[in-house]
Design an enzyme around this catalytic site. Structure first.
Site, short mmCIF file in Angstrom:
data_model
loop_
_atom_site.label_atom_id
_atom_site.label_comp_id
_atom_site.label_asym_id
_atom_site.label_seq_id
_atom_site.Cartn_x
_atom_site.Cartn_y
_atom_site.Cartn_z
N HIS A 1 0.85 -1.19 0.00
CA HIS A 1 0.00 0.00 0.00
C HIS A 1 0.88 1.24 0.00
O HIS A 1 1.97 1.24 0.57
CB HIS A 1 -0.95 0.01 1.20
CG HIS A 1 -0.27 -0.20 2.52
ND1 HIS A 1 0.15 -1.46 2.95
CD2 HIS A 1 0.10 0.67 3.49
CE1 HIS A 1 0.71 -1.34 4.14
NE2 HIS A 1 0.71 -0.07 4.47
N HIS B 1 0.90 5.14 1.19
CA HIS B 1 0.27 6.14 2.04
C HIS B 1 0.29 7.49 1.34
O HIS B 1 1.34 7.91 0.84
CB HIS B 1 1.06 6.32 3.35
CG HIS B 1 1.04 5.16 4.27
ND1 HIS B 1 0.22 5.10 5.38
CD2 HIS B 1 1.78 4.02 4.31
CE1 HIS B 1 0.44 3.98 6.04
NE2 HIS B 1 1.39 3.30 5.41
#
Ligand code: 5GP
Ligand code: ZN
Length: 133
Positions: A97, A99
């Site tokens: 992922h 951010h």
């Protein structure tokens, strides 16, 4: 199944701000700033290191588009775009992922602490040759 796979499959709810067939973006459940967003490939891949390049490029395209939206629509003053790789770097969810952390001059909108200290003198030539070998 990992928690981001569960979110991608719709088994766990999330506040989704972008979705296509390969990528999902949703608000971080414990935001460090107003608008803290995670951009995630739907397919499970452990980290930045092993994400296939075409998918990685698409994740980053979405990250860029959303960053511009955050800048324009939340009026933030900057954004930190980062991904943690492995536990030693702070990765807690083993599903890649990115951010997006909007930054604000108004400290009421963020609670972010990054600290880049400096390590002791190093042999730079040796270091460069170690990296590129
Ligand atoms: P990491 O530490 O792996 O780089 O970041 C994981 C992020 O995922 C953290 O900022 C954490 O707050 C967020 N997070 C963990 N579990 C959930 C969840 O179930 N839903 C959402 N939306 N975010 C989560
Ligand atoms: Zn997963």
């Amino acid at each position: 199944m990992c928690i981001f796979c569960e979110i991608a499959n719709g088994n766990i709810p999330a506040n989704i701000v972008y979705e296509d067939d390969q990528v999902l973006a949703f608000l971080d459940v414990a935001p460090t700033s107003y608008g803290h967003t995670l951009v995630v490939p739907k397919q499970h891949t452990e980290s930045f290191l092993d994400c296939n390049p075409a998918l990685l490029h698409h994740v980053m395209d979405v990250a860029q588009q959303l960053s511009n939206k955050l800048m324009n629509n939340l009026n933030c003053d900057g954004i930190n775009v980062l991904t943690n790789v492995k536990e030693a770097a702070g990765q807690t969810i083993p599903h890649f992922h990115v951010h997006l952390i909007p930054r604000y001059e108004d400290s009421a909108k963020e609670n972010v602490k990054f600290q880049f200290g400096e390590i002791d003198k190093i042999d730079v030539e040796q270091l460069v040759s170690n990296i590129i070998r």
